[in-house]
Design a protein around this motif. Structure first.
Motif, PDB file in Angstrom:
ATOM      1  N   PRO A  39      44.584  31.454  55.202  1.00  0.00           N
ATOM      2  CA  PRO A  39      43.990  31.394  53.867  1.00  0.00           C
ATOM      3  C   PRO A  39      44.736  30.387  52.981  1.00  0.00           C
ATOM      4  O   PRO A  39      45.966  30.425  52.884  1.00  0.00           O
ATOM      5  N   VAL A  40      43.986  29.505  52.359  1.00  0.00           N
ATOM      6  CA  VAL A  40      44.562  28.483  51.481  1.00  0.00           C
ATOM      7  C   VAL A  40      43.675  28.345  50.241  1.00  0.00           C
ATOM      8  O   VAL A  40      42.669  29.026  50.093  1.00  0.00           O
ATOM      9  N   ASN A  41      44.077  27.446  49.358  1.00  0.00           N
ATOM     10  CA  ASN A  41      43.296  27.132  48.153  1.00  0.00           C
ATOM     11  C   ASN A  41      42.987  28.388  47.343  1.00  0.00           C
ATOM     12  O   ASN A  41      41.851  28.616  46.920  1.00  0.00           O
ATOM     13  N   LEU A  42      43.999  29.204  47.132  1.00  0.00           N
ATOM     14  CA  LEU A  42      43.831  30.449  46.392  1.00  0.00           C
ATOM     15  C   LEU A  42      43.557  30.158  44.921  1.00  0.00           C
ATOM     16  O   LEU A  42      44.233  29.323  44.300  1.00  0.00           O
ATOM     17  N   LYS A  43      42.574  30.856  44.370  1.00  0.00           N
ATOM     18  CA  LYS A  43      42.244  30.720  42.954  1.00  0.00           C
ATOM     19  C   LYS A  43      42.019  32.093  42.334  1.00  0.00           C
ATOM     20  O   LYS A  43      41.558  33.020  43.014  1.00  0.00           O
ATOM     21  N   CYS A  44      42.343  32.200  41.088  1.00  0.00           N
ATOM     22  CA  CYS A  44      42.056  33.396  40.296  1.00  0.00           C
ATOM     23  C   CYS A  44      41.176  32.976  39.130  1.00  0.00           C
ATOM     24  O   CYS A  44      41.513  32.027  38.406  1.00  0.00           O
ATOM     25  N   GLU A  45      40.063  33.647  38.968  1.00  0.00           N
ATOM     26  CA  GLU A  45      39.082  33.257  37.959  1.00  0.00           C
ATOM     27  C   GLU A  45      38.677  31.798  38.133  1.00  0.00           C
ATOM     28  O   GLU A  45      38.461  31.062  37.160  1.00  0.00           O
ATOM     29  N   ILE A  53      44.953  34.624  31.130  1.00  0.00           N
ATOM     30  CA  ILE A  53      43.617  35.165  31.322  1.00  0.00           C
ATOM     31  C   ILE A  53      43.500  36.531  30.643  1.00  0.00           C
ATOM     32  O   ILE A  53      44.482  37.253  30.478  1.00  0.00           O
ATOM     33  N   ASP A  54      42.288  36.880  30.254  1.00  0.00           N
ATOM     34  CA  ASP A  54      42.005  38.164  29.612  1.00  0.00           C
ATOM     35  C   ASP A  54      41.180  39.097  30.486  1.00  0.00           C
ATOM     36  O   ASP A  54      40.927  40.232  30.108  1.00  0.00           O
ATOM     37  N   ALA A  55      40.721  38.612  31.622  1.00  0.00           N
ATOM     38  CA  ALA A  55      39.810  39.400  32.458  1.00  0.00           C
ATOM     39  C   ALA A  55      40.503  40.659  32.955  1.00  0.00           C
ATOM     40  O   ALA A  55      41.541  40.567  33.625  1.00  0.00           O
ATOM     41  N   PRO A  56      39.965  41.855  32.681  1.00  0.00           N
ATOM     42  CA  PRO A  56      40.587  43.082  33.191  1.00  0.00           C
ATOM     43  C   PRO A  56      40.425  43.244  34.693  1.00  0.00           C
ATOM     44  O   PRO A  56      41.215  43.943  35.332  1.00  0.00           O
ATOM     45  N   GLN A  57      39.411  42.588  35.263  1.00  0.00           N
ATOM     46  CA  GLN A  57      39.186  42.623  36.700  1.00  0.00           C
ATOM     47  C   GLN A  57      38.992  41.192  37.206  1.00  0.00           C
ATOM     48  O   GLN A  57      37.874  40.756  37.499  1.00  0.00           O
ATOM     49  N   PRO A  58      40.076  40.451  37.307  1.00  0.00           N
ATOM     50  CA  PRO A  58      39.940  39.045  37.724  1.00  0.00           C
ATOM     51  C   PRO A  58      39.423  38.926  39.145  1.00  0.00           C
ATOM     52  O   PRO A  58      39.551  39.825  39.972  1.00  0.00           O
ATOM     53  N   ARG A  59      38.807  37.767  39.391  1.00  0.00           N
ATOM     54  CA  ARG A  59      38.262  37.450  40.710  1.00  0.00           C
ATOM     55  C   ARG A  59      39.252  36.588  41.485  1.00  0.00           C
ATOM     56  O   ARG A  59      39.880  35.702  40.919  1.00  0.00           O
ATOM     57  N   PHE A  60      39.353  36.859  42.770  1.00  0.00           N
ATOM     58  CA  PHE A  60      40.223  36.089  43.659  1.00  0.00           C
ATOM     59  C   PHE A  60      39.359  35.400  44.716  1.00  0.00           C
ATOM     60  O   PHE A  60      38.475  36.018  45.303  1.00  0.00           O
ATOM     61  N   THR A  61      39.623  34.132  44.943  1.00  0.00           N
ATOM     62  CA  THR A  61      38.909  33.398  45.987  1.00  0.00           C
ATOM     63  C   THR A  61      39.908  32.639  46.841  1.00  0.00           C
ATOM     64  O   THR A  61      41.023  32.328  46.406  1.00  0.00           O
ATOM     65  N   VAL A 103      33.015  39.037  55.571  1.00  0.00           N
ATOM     66  CA  VAL A 103      33.272  37.606  55.732  1.00  0.00           C
ATOM     67  C   VAL A 103      33.450  36.927  54.377  1.00  0.00           C
ATOM     68  O   VAL A 103      33.791  35.745  54.316  1.00  0.00           O
ATOM     69  N   GLN A 104      33.202  37.633  53.290  1.00  0.00           N
ATOM     70  CA  GLN A 104      33.301  37.037  51.960  1.00  0.00           C
ATOM     71  C   GLN A 104      34.725  36.596  51.668  1.00  0.00           C
ATOM     72  O   GLN A 104      35.690  37.249  52.079  1.00  0.00           O
ATOM     73  N   GLN A 105      34.827  35.532  50.935  1.00  0.00           N
ATOM     74  CA  GLN A 105      36.129  35.027  50.511  1.00  0.00           C
ATOM     75  C   GLN A 105      36.241  35.100  48.991  1.00  0.00           C
ATOM     76  O   GLN A 105      36.714  34.186  48.330  1.00  0.00           O
ATOM     77  N   LEU A 106      35.781  36.205  48.466  1.00  0.00           N
ATOM     78  CA  LEU A 106      35.847  36.507  47.039  1.00  0.00           C
ATOM     79  C   LEU A 106      36.078  38.002  46.892  1.00  0.00           C
ATOM     80  O   LEU A 106      35.348  38.809  47.475  1.00  0.00           O
ATOM     81  N   ALA A 107      37.104  38.356  46.136  1.00  0.00           N
ATOM     82  CA  ALA A 107      37.415  39.764  45.898  1.00  0.00           C
ATOM     83  C   ALA A 107      37.623  39.985  44.412  1.00  0.00           C
ATOM     84  O   ALA A 107      38.093  39.093  43.691  1.00  0.00           O
ATOM     85  N   ILE A 108      37.287  41.188  43.947  1.00  0.00           N
ATOM     86  CA  ILE A 108      37.441  41.547  42.535  1.00  0.00           C
ATOM     87  C   ILE A 108      38.548  42.586  42.402  1.00  0.00           C
ATOM     88  O   ILE A 108      38.578  43.577  43.148  1.00  0.00           O
ATOM     89  N   TYR A 109      39.440  42.343  41.474  1.00  0.00           N
ATOM     90  CA  TYR A 109      40.588  43.236  41.265  1.00  0.00           C
ATOM     91  C   TYR A 109      40.128  44.636  40.888  1.00  0.00           C
ATOM     92  O   TYR A 109      39.302  44.820  39.985  1.00  0.00           O
ATOM     93  N   LYS A 110      40.699  45.642  41.579  1.00  0.00           N
ATOM     94  CA  LYS A 110      40.366  47.040  41.308  1.00  0.00           C
ATOM     95  C   LYS A 110      41.623  47.905  41.345  1.00  0.00           C
ATOM     96  O   LYS A 110      41.613  49.021  41.842  1.00  0.00           O
ATOM     97  N   GLY A 111      42.689  47.363  40.785  1.00  0.00           N
ATOM     98  CA  GLY A 111      43.966  48.061  40.814  1.00  0.00           C
ATOM     99  C   GLY A 111      44.334  48.698  39.498  1.00  0.00           C
ATOM    100  O   GLY A 111      43.474  49.055  38.684  1.00  0.00           O
TER     101      GLY A 111
END
Length: 903
Positions: A39-45, A53-61, A103-111
């Motif tokens: 896994p490379v090219n990690l991004k948040c939002e 960032i202000d997103a309470p549930q940021p996205r990770f790709t 297979v998705q390469q996008l996850a939403i924070y749920k912590g």
């Protein structure tokens, strides 16, 4: 210089290169036969290591580098925490997601709930293959900002001057710091524009911050890492404020000078210092700050900036500056209660452009040529006597006398203000204290030529003036290269016009209006998405839409607006942005957030049209704007866009699990389609209305034509194009549709002949007449409505990917998880190369001729697949990766490089 909302491109490239190097080294030591899905090219939002960032549930790709065998990610796990070492060991106290089979390469924070002002580290572990082998990414990070308005400690302050005061204001605050710091973050929200300084140094490379919003409904703040700027002992913060769109002092036709939010610029600032002993000290905007007028004696985002060097106060933003003559600030109410983080790629001086020529008219007049049309500013080095006044005039074309001709762009500026507020003009008054380099801070323009006139003789050389191409600094993710120099230039001009109109929102033109015309933007949205990573810009602009929408669903034709546009220029052919752009972003990124955020807004909009026009046909709209000669019924084109909106709403409902809505709006879409066809389609002839190019192509492009009649309608369209000598007869709605309508229905050769035409009216006609950007009018000699940097005819740039390269997202597997490839090997090109870096990696579709053979090369990124539809017949012989293949309707390909040979 300092980290801000995103890491600079250089750092991003280094990070990507490091990740790739690690993967390749691992491949070497593990043996070349072993697949590595790193896994490379990690991004948040959708940003690299974002700050604030202000997103309470940021996205990770993330993406996968696959070295060796071509296997797929079968599962992933995301680990998030505040301890980077623990995260690296696989221990995420904030969130350790379950192993997710996808297979998705996008996850939403749920912590755990995210804390404000906190740096989090994260990584992703991917799993693949029968052995369920795992690979871990490197560590990435994101840092939260305010998270909620109540965390602000500062107050909104201004200088107490009236809205009519012309000079811009300085603000300063000195403070002492006896202890060492571990980190320092500056958070600043502003109504207007600002530049931030600490100890005399400008913070960041941003220009024109914050981005333009509906100021009385939403304000943006920016976060900066200023750890290296703050020093032990004495410090000083400086803020230099400009008007922007908040205090519009020019007078045009869109009533910005009467905007309900209009006021003298103001800001709120917190400088948050974490000390070595773990305590936190915050330096905030309050009544201890001081203010003074600055040497920027006038500034307008619309026209220009005036600067008097004799009024400079050297060192005004440094600790030891004597400010006893400065005034106290005045408190102000916050412009809105909705203050959120600006999380997008900032506007910067992206490219420095040297003058290609300079003509000296006399000792007081010089004309510079940058060689291309851009959006941005000029920077000039001047040396002259004190009091010498220098006018720097920007234009897109020249008069016969060799001076800039502004008549194509300046006619909306009110005549009474021109004496002190000339269009596209910066005015500098020199101090006589040596050479100065001068550039406007709170303005930008659209121009190629710059005339410099002075009240006294000055000496200039070609090197005295440079231009800066300004726009949101989005990453290029697409490229087209062909054997046709003309097509290459059309493509380059399209991209230049798109970027020239990207300033935190998509604009129509960078000189005459700078308005967020909705119709122009949805027409150009695929140009943006194929070529640039601009999801953050579209997410911000759709928030502007939500701010502007009235309770009954109506949207204005320009967004943002000070109130103009709710009663003219709107309607489904324009304000379908609310549906089309979220849908396109979903298709290109596979991210449902924007579609979800805008769902209720799309629904209100469609419901409003349905209430006004219950029979399914609407005449609300501008129609096929800027046509050549034929005019299509507004009811036809607007009803098609109404159908598009209802259809998108139905699909969005299904995706978001709203079953009843899906049934309801699918039925509405069908009703609209039937109403259009019942009134306008002659099924026997395949002709809509009078059969003009726009009348045939708009229903074809947007899926209104019954499947059984598509070939007939397309054939009539192709015949009408041929009868018109392969020349366009469309406005902007037809220009969006016609190439796609032809190439998607068996008429790609006709489409290419249109796209590569050089006679009037055509894109090529502009190019052979010297254009480096796209124009507003097919007629290059039009007396008005002739901006020479307009994006509204820009669909040709997206069509090259779709109609010739054949690259399209798959609605069933969005984000290019499955790539649809349907190339067209048109005559007139010897080779064609198209590439697009989607969420899974780089997609390549290229072909070349070798005699009667076509070699078609495809690259499919890891963890994705492709469905390939070739323009072949049963008589063709097909080799795929050097193996004989039968003729198929669709070839299914897995990730990797593939080559077709077609004889």
């Amino acid at each position: 210089m300092f980290d801000c909302v995103f890491d600079k491109k250089k750092m991003v490239r280094k990070s990507m290169l490091l990740n790739l190097t690690v993967a390749l080294i691992a491949s070497f030591f593990c043996g070349h036969a072993i697949a590595i899905e790193t896994p490379v090219n990690l991004k948040c939002e959708h940003l690299v290591n974002p700050l604030g960032i202000d997103a309470p549930q940021p996205r990770f790709t993330w993406q996968i580098i696959d070295v060796g065998a071509r296997s797929k990610q079968t599962a992933y796990q995301v680990i998030v925490g505040t301890d980077s070492l623990a995260v690296n060991r696989g221990q995420g106290k904030s969130w350790t997601s379950p192993k997710t089979n996808s297979v998705q390469q996008l996850a939403i924070y749920k912590g755990q709930p995210l804390n404000a002002f906190t740096k989090y580290f994260w990584k992703v572990i991917t799993f693949s293959g029968p052995a369920n082998s795992s690979r871990s990414s490197a560590i990435a990070s994101f840092e939260t900002g305010m998270m909620q308005v109540s965390n602000w400690k500062g107050s909104w302050i201004s200088d107490g001057q009236s809205i009519d005061t012309k000079p811009a204001a300085y603000f300063r605050k000195s403070f002492n710091l006896p202890k060492k710091i571990v980190s320092a973050r500056a958070y600043i929200a502003a109504a207007g524009l600002y530049e931030l300084y600490i100890n005399g140094e400008k913070i960041g490379q941003h220009r024109l911050d914050p981005m333009y919003t509906r100021f009385d409904r939403r304000n943006l703040y920016i976060s900066y890492d200023v750890t290296t700027a703050v020093q032990n002992g004495k410090n000083a913060i400086g803020v230099w404020m400009g008007n922007g769109w908040y205090n519009f002092q020019s007078i045009g036709v869109w009533d910005f000078e009467r905007a309900p939010w209009r006021n003298r610029p103001a800001f709120c600032l917190d400088l948050r210092l974490t000390l070595e002993d773990g305590t936190v000290q915050t330096i905030s905007s309050n009544d201890s700050w001081k203010t003074s007028l600055s040497p920027v004696i006038f500034n307008s985002i619309y026209t220009g900036e005036h600067y008097n060097a004799n009024l400079e106060q050297r060192g005004w933003n440094t600790p030891n500056f004597e400010d006893s003559s400065w005034k106290r600030i005045q408190y102000r109410q916050a412009p809105s209660q909705n203050i959120v983080s600006q999380v997008l790629q900032p506007i910067t001086n992206v490219e420095k452009i040297a003058s290609v020529s300079m003509k000296k008219m006399n000792d007081t007049t010089y004309v510079f040529d940058l060689g291309r049309n851009i959006s941005g500013v000029s920077e000039i080095r001047l040396n002259g006597d004190s009091g010498t006044v220098v006018n720097v005039i920007h234009g897109e074309r020249l008069q016969k006398n060799g001076l800039p001709d502004l008549s194509n762009v300046d006619y909306f500026l009110s005549e009474p203000t021109r004496s002190y507020d000339p269009f596209a003009t910066d005015i500098y008054t020199l101090s006589g204290k040596g050479e100065q380099s001068l550039m406007p801070r709170f303005n930008y323009k659209g121009f190629q030529y710059v005339a410099v006139t002075s009240s006294k003789p000055i000496a200039l050389t070609k090197e005295s003036l440079v231009g800066y191409f300004m726009h949101n600094d989005v990453e290029a993710v697409g490229n087209i290269k062909t054997s046709s120099d003309l097509v290459n230039k059309i493509y380059a001009a399209t991209n230049s016009s798109f970027l020239s109109n990207l300033f935190g929102y998509p604009t129509d033109c960078p000189q005459r209006e700078k308005n967020g015309w909705t119709g122009d933007a949805h027409i150009a949205s695929e140009v943006g998405l194929y070529n640039f990573d601009c999801i953050t810009i579209y997410e911000k602009w759709m928030a502007d839409h939500r701010d502007e929408q009235q309770p009954n669903g109506v949207l204005p034709s320009i967004i943002p607006t000070g109130g103009w546009g709710y009663e003219w220029g709107n309607g489904p052919d324009w304000t379908s942005t609310i549906a089309i752009i979220p849908w396109n972003v979903y298709l290109f990124y596979g991210d449902t957030k924007l579609l979800s955020d805008c769902y209720s807004n799309i629904k209100r909009y469609v419901e409003h049209i349905d209430a006004l026009y219950p029979n399914g046909l609407t005449s609300w709209g501008l129609g096929d704007w800027a046509p050549v000669k034929s005019r299509s019924p507004v009811e036809l084109t607007s009803s098609v866009y109404y159908y598009v909106d209802a259809n998108i709403l139905a699909k969005a409902a299904k995706i978001l699990g709203k079953k009843e809505d899906h049934i309801k709006y699918a039925a509405l879409a069908e009703k609209i389609k039937n109403a259009i066809n019942n009134k306008y389609l002659n099924a026997a002839t395949g002709i809509y209305a009078e059969g003009h190019q726009s009348e045939q192509s708009v229903p074809l492009c947007w899926g209104v034509v019954p499947d059984s009649l598509k070939n007939k309608v397309a054939a009539h369209l192709a015949d009408s194009v041929k009868a018109n000598n392969y020349q366009l007869d469309v406005g902007i709605l037809g220009a969006k549709a016609i190439l796609n309508a032809l190439s998607e229905n068996g008429q790609a050769q006709t489409a290419y002949k249109l796209a590569s035409q050089v006679n009037y009216p055509s894109w090529g006609f502009w190019i052979v007449n010297g254009a480096t950007t796209l124009y507003e009018n097919w007629n290059i000699n039009a007396p008005r409505d002739l901006s020479m940097n307009h994006i509204m005819f820009g669909e040709v740039g997206a069509w090259l990917y779709k109609g010739i390269g054949g690259i399209k997202p798959d609605e069933a597997k969005p984000g290019f998880n499955n790539v649809l490839l349907a190339p067209n090997f048109v005559q007139g090109l010897d080779y064609f190369e198209s590439s697009h870096k989607g969420p899974y990696g780089n997609i390549v579709s290229s072909w070349k001729r070798k005699g009667n053979t076509v070699i078609y090369s495809v690259t499919i990124p890891p963890n994705s697949s492709a469905s390939v539809k070739l323009p072949i017949t049963k008589s063709n012989k097909i080799l795929l990766n050097k193996k004989q293949q039968g003729v198929k309707d669709v070839y299914q390909l897995q990730a990797g490089e593939h080559e077709f040979q077609i004889d």
